[in-house]
Design a protein around this motif. Structure first.
Motif, short mmCIF file in Angstrom:
data_model
loop_
_atom_site.label_atom_id
_atom_site.label_comp_id
_atom_site.label_asym_id
_atom_site.label_seq_id
_atom_site.Cartn_x
_atom_site.Cartn_y
_atom_site.Cartn_z
N ILE A 311 0.83 -1.21 0.00
CA ILE A 311 0.00 0.00 0.00
C ILE A 311 0.86 1.26 0.00
CG2 ILE A 311 -1.65 1.34 1.37
CD1 ILE A 311 -2.86 -1.31 2.31
N ALA A 312 1.92 1.26 0.81
CA ALA A 312 2.80 2.43 0.90
C ALA A 312 3.46 2.74 -0.45
CB ALA A 312 3.86 2.21 1.97
N ILE A 313 3.91 1.70 -1.15
CA ILE A 313 4.55 1.91 -2.45
C ILE A 313 3.55 2.46 -3.45
CG2 ILE A 313 5.63 0.73 -4.41
CD1 ILE A 313 7.04 -1.09 -2.39
N ALA A 314 2.33 1.92 -3.44
CA ALA A 314 1.29 2.42 -4.35
C ALA A 314 0.97 3.89 -4.08
CB ALA A 314 0.03 1.57 -4.22
N VAL A 315 0.85 4.26 -2.82
CA VAL A 315 0.50 5.63 -2.45
C VAL A 315 1.64 6.59 -2.77
CG1 VAL A 315 0.01 7.15 -0.49
CG2 VAL A 315 -1.16 4.94 -0.68
N LEU A 316 2.88 6.14 -2.57
CA LEU A 316 4.05 7.03 -2.71
C LEU A 316 4.60 7.10 -4.12
CD1 LEU A 316 6.03 6.11 0.54
CD2 LEU A 316 4.88 8.28 0.06
N ALA A 317 4.17 6.21 -5.01
CA ALA A 317 4.80 6.11 -6.33
C ALA A 317 4.81 7.45 -7.07
CB ALA A 317 4.09 5.04 -7.17
N ILE A 318 3.66 8.08 -7.20
CA ILE A 318 3.60 9.34 -7.95
C ILE A 318 4.31 10.48 -7.21
CG2 ILE A 318 2.03 11.13 -8.83
CD1 ILE A 318 0.11 8.88 -9.62
N PRO A 319 4.08 10.69 -5.89
CA PRO A 319 4.85 11.73 -5.19
C PRO A 319 6.36 11.52 -5.28
CG PRO A 319 3.00 11.03 -3.85
CD PRO A 319 3.04 10.10 -5.02
N VAL A 320 6.81 10.27 -5.20
CA VAL A 320 8.24 9.98 -5.29
C VAL A 320 8.77 10.38 -6.67
CG1 VAL A 320 9.87 8.06 -5.57
CG2 VAL A 320 8.46 8.23 -3.51
N TYR A 321 8.01 10.09 -7.71
CA TYR A 321 8.46 10.46 -9.06
C TYR A 321 8.51 11.97 -9.25
CZ TYR A 321 9.65 6.43 -11.81
OH TYR A 321 10.33 5.38 -12.34
N TYR A 322 7.54 12.68 -8.69
CA TYR A 322 7.62 14.14 -8.76
C TYR A 322 8.88 14.65 -8.04
CZ TYR A 322 3.07 15.09 -10.91
OH TYR A 322 2.03 15.18 -11.80
N LEU A 323 9.21 14.01 -6.94
CA LEU A 323 10.40 14.43 -6.18
C LEU A 323 11.68 14.20 -6.97
CD1 LEU A 323 9.43 13.16 -2.62
CD2 LEU A 323 9.87 15.54 -3.25
N VAL A 324 11.86 12.99 -7.52
CA VAL A 324 13.12 12.70 -8.21
C VAL A 324 13.22 13.47 -9.52
CG1 VAL A 324 13.41 10.45 -7.11
CG2 VAL A 324 12.20 10.60 -9.31
N LEU A 325 12.07 13.74 -10.17
CA LEU A 325 12.11 14.50 -11.42
C LEU A 325 12.37 15.99 -11.18
CD1 LEU A 325 9.14 12.86 -13.36
CD2 LEU A 325 11.58 12.64 -13.87
N ALA A 326 12.10 16.46 -9.95
CA ALA A 326 12.39 17.87 -9.63
C ALA A 326 13.87 18.17 -9.75
CB ALA A 326 11.87 18.21 -8.24
N GLY A 327 14.70 17.19 -9.44
CA GLY A 327 16.13 17.30 -9.72
C GLY A 327 16.98 18.01 -8.70
N THR A 328 16.39 18.55 -7.63
CA THR A 328 17.21 19.19 -6.61
C THR A 328 17.79 18.12 -5.68
OG1 THR A 328 15.42 19.46 -5.00
CG2 THR A 328 15.67 21.18 -6.69
N THR A 406 2.01 -2.83 -10.26
CA THR A 406 2.67 -3.98 -9.61
C THR A 406 2.32 -4.04 -8.13
OG1 THR A 406 4.72 -2.75 -9.09
CG2 THR A 406 4.60 -3.84 -11.24
N ALA A 407 2.16 -2.89 -7.48
CA ALA A 407 1.77 -2.88 -6.07
C ALA A 407 0.38 -3.46 -5.87
CB ALA A 407 1.84 -1.45 -5.52
N ILE A 408 -0.52 -3.17 -6.80
CA ILE A 408 -1.89 -3.71 -6.71
C ILE A 408 -1.87 -5.23 -6.88
CG2 ILE A 408 -4.14 -3.77 -7.85
CD1 ILE A 408 -3.69 -0.78 -8.53
N VAL A 409 -1.09 -5.72 -7.84
CA VAL A 409 -0.97 -7.17 -8.04
C VAL A 409 -0.40 -7.83 -6.78
CG1 VAL A 409 0.20 -8.99 -9.34
CG2 VAL A 409 -0.73 -7.00 -10.54
N SER A 410 0.64 -7.23 -6.21
CA SER A 410 1.24 -7.79 -5.00
C SER A 410 0.26 -7.77 -3.84
CB SER A 410 2.51 -7.03 -4.64
OG SER A 410 3.55 -7.31 -5.55
N LEU A 411 -0.50 -6.69 -3.73
CA LEU A 411 -1.47 -6.58 -2.65
C LEU A 411 -2.52 -7.69 -2.76
CD1 LEU A 411 -2.47 -5.01 -0.19
CD2 LEU A 411 -3.78 -3.55 -1.75
N ILE A 412 -2.96 -7.98 -3.97
CA ILE A 412 -3.93 -9.06 -4.17
C ILE A 412 -3.34 -10.39 -3.72
CG2 ILE A 412 -5.18 -10.39 -5.92
CD1 ILE A 412 -5.46 -7.75 -7.50
N GLY A 413 -2.06 -10.62 -4.09
CA GLY A 413 -1.41 -11.85 -3.67
C GLY A 413 -1.25 -11.96 -2.17
N VAL A 414 -0.86 -10.86 -1.54
CA VAL A 414 -0.65 -10.86 -0.09
C VAL A 414 -1.96 -11.05 0.67
CG1 VAL A 414 0.07 -9.44 1.87
CG2 VAL A 414 1.47 -9.52 -0.18
#
Length: 439
Positions: A311-328, A406-414
């Motif tokens: 769940i944490a990876i699914a929730v953080l995926a987009i915010p994390v990408y915005y962070l790394v793409l910001a480049g600072t 992939t996080a959704i697939v893993s969550l279903i498996g778990v």
């Protein structure tokens, strides 16, 4: 045997079992760090085509992992963990040493890349039997209330090996000239794996077979074909574990295999910042894993940790990408930290949770085939898949959406996992009636 002697033997068991995994991921890190030097020595030619062949030689080892899982799992479940693991660590360490010792293409021509591919094939084949057997060995030797902590050393050593490989690469790059590094400097850490592997071999031959396996062998005949038993009676468990592995594998290879090139080429992030963020994020993960494992031994595997991580990876995926793409500096480091910490939540208990899903008589085979299929399909191919997703969609966030999937697939498996943390070892013993509950 007294308590102090038992504790000493268990510590030796952990080191003996985890050192093979360390060597494998140490080589993985080295191959990525020195890919330019390997390309220059074994695939001389135009830049992009040379690197493509180098990574193709790296990826071929993943194809052989499931085959190694079947072969070594067969012997590990029929004849014992200890002897089988002695063979796997010898194969991994010798193959890695050979990579560092091979003559170049300028010296022996086409034979050089062919021998490099053969070494990678041998390493991948042996690696297929390493994780499942070593985890079974540690978990079966662990005290009842510390099984997750013992099993977590598999994940701990994977990422610790990556950190150490990166540190060695940094030191060699800083102290040697470019010519010296490409000529012979890159070979040094590869050559170190042979004495390390021989140490692991010695330790593995000095520890006893697990009591759990010996008890199982004394109660009934080993399965004549463990892979048949796994696929017939425990195929649902295999599917669950493959599903569970998808998000962790994708996140791991995204960080180590996709981001370094993607962030430099597409987002203009400097190589030095990517390197710094990788080290900080991976170190945070390494530190966190044993703490999550200790909590898992107290409160369980599935709900607190396996589910939370997906769940944490699914929730953080987009915010994390915005962070790394910001480049600072602050945003990139924060992005790496968040994704690594979200991943670490499940790593403390994941190896043990996999082991506890299979009965003792087919645990080596069940774990090996499940993990190897998950890693082979969704590990080595991750950088290629993510590149195709980004190029195909035209969106830099395309990789983030893939990670969410992939996080959704893993969550279903778990969610289909039983809670194994409270089960006694007797739940995994030899009675045939007990086995279907794990499949």
């Amino acid at each position: 045997m007294g308590t102090a002697a038992e504790a000493a033997m268990r510590r030796k068991t952990v080191v003996a079992a985890s050192i093979g995994n360390f060597i494998d991921f140490f080589e993985f890190g080295l191959y990525g760090i020195f890919s330019a030097a390997i390309a220059l020595n074994f695939f001389p030619g135009e830049g992009e085509s040379s690197l493509l062949l180098t990574f193709a030689a790296f990826g071929v080892s993943f194809v052989l992992r499931p085959l190694g899982a079947v072969v070594f799992g067969h012997f590990g479940d029929r004849m014992g963990r200890r002897g089988t693991l002695a063979v796997t660590i010898l194969g991994i360490s010798v193959a890695t040493f050979v990579i560092g010792a091979l003559p170049t293409a300028n010296t022996i021509g086409l034979a050089a890349p062919v021998l490099l591919v053969i070494a990678r094939v041998v390493q991948g084949f042996c690696t297929g039997g390493e994780f499942g057997g070593a985890t079974a060995f540690m978990v079966e030797n662990a005290p009842e209330h510390k099984r997750a902590l013992y099993g977590s050393w598999q994940m701990f050593t994977q990422f610790a090996a990556t950190v150490i490989a990166t540190a060695i690469g940094t030191i060699l790059t800083a102290t040697l000239s470019g010519a010296a590094l490409n000529d012979w400097g890159w070979r040094l850490p590869f050559l170190l794996t042979l004495p390390l592997g021989l140490l692991g071999l010695y330790l593995r031959l000095k520890v006893d077979e697990t009591q759990e396996f010996k008890q199982e062998a004394g109660n009934r005949e080993p399965a004549s074909a463990p892979i048949v038993v796994v696929l017939r009676e425990h195929w649902r468990t295999v599917v669950k574990i493959v599903c569970f592995c998808i998000v962790g594998t994708t996140a791991t290879y995204m960080i180590s295999g996709f981001w370094p090139a993607f962030l430099v080429q597409r987002a203009g992030v400097s190589q030095s910042l990517v390197f710094t963020a990788t080290l900080i994020g991976t170190l945070a993960l390494v530190i966190a894993v044993p703490f999550w494992a200790m909590f898992s031994d107290r409160i369980g595997r599935r709900k607190p940790f396996l589910i939370t991580s997906a769940i944490a990876i699914a929730v953080l995926a987009i915010p994390v990408y915005y962070l790394v793409l910001a480049g600072t500096t602050a945003s990139v480091v924060t992005g790496y930290l968040l994704l690594n910490l979200a991943l670490s939540v499940c790593l403390g208990s994941s190896a043990t949770a996999m082991a506890e899903m299979f009965p003792t008589r087919v645990r080596y085979t069940g774990m090996s085939i499940s993990y190897s299929v998950g890693i082979s399909v969704f590990g080595g191919a991750t950088p290629l898949i993510l590149t195709a997703v980004v190029n195909g969609t035209g969106m830099q966030l395309g990789a983030a959406f893939y990670l969410i999937a992939t996080a959704i697939v893993s969550l279903i498996g778990v969610l289909r996992y039983p809670e194994t943390g409270g089960k006694s070892r007797t739940a995994n013993t030899s009675t045939a009636k007990a086995e279907p509950q794990y499949g």
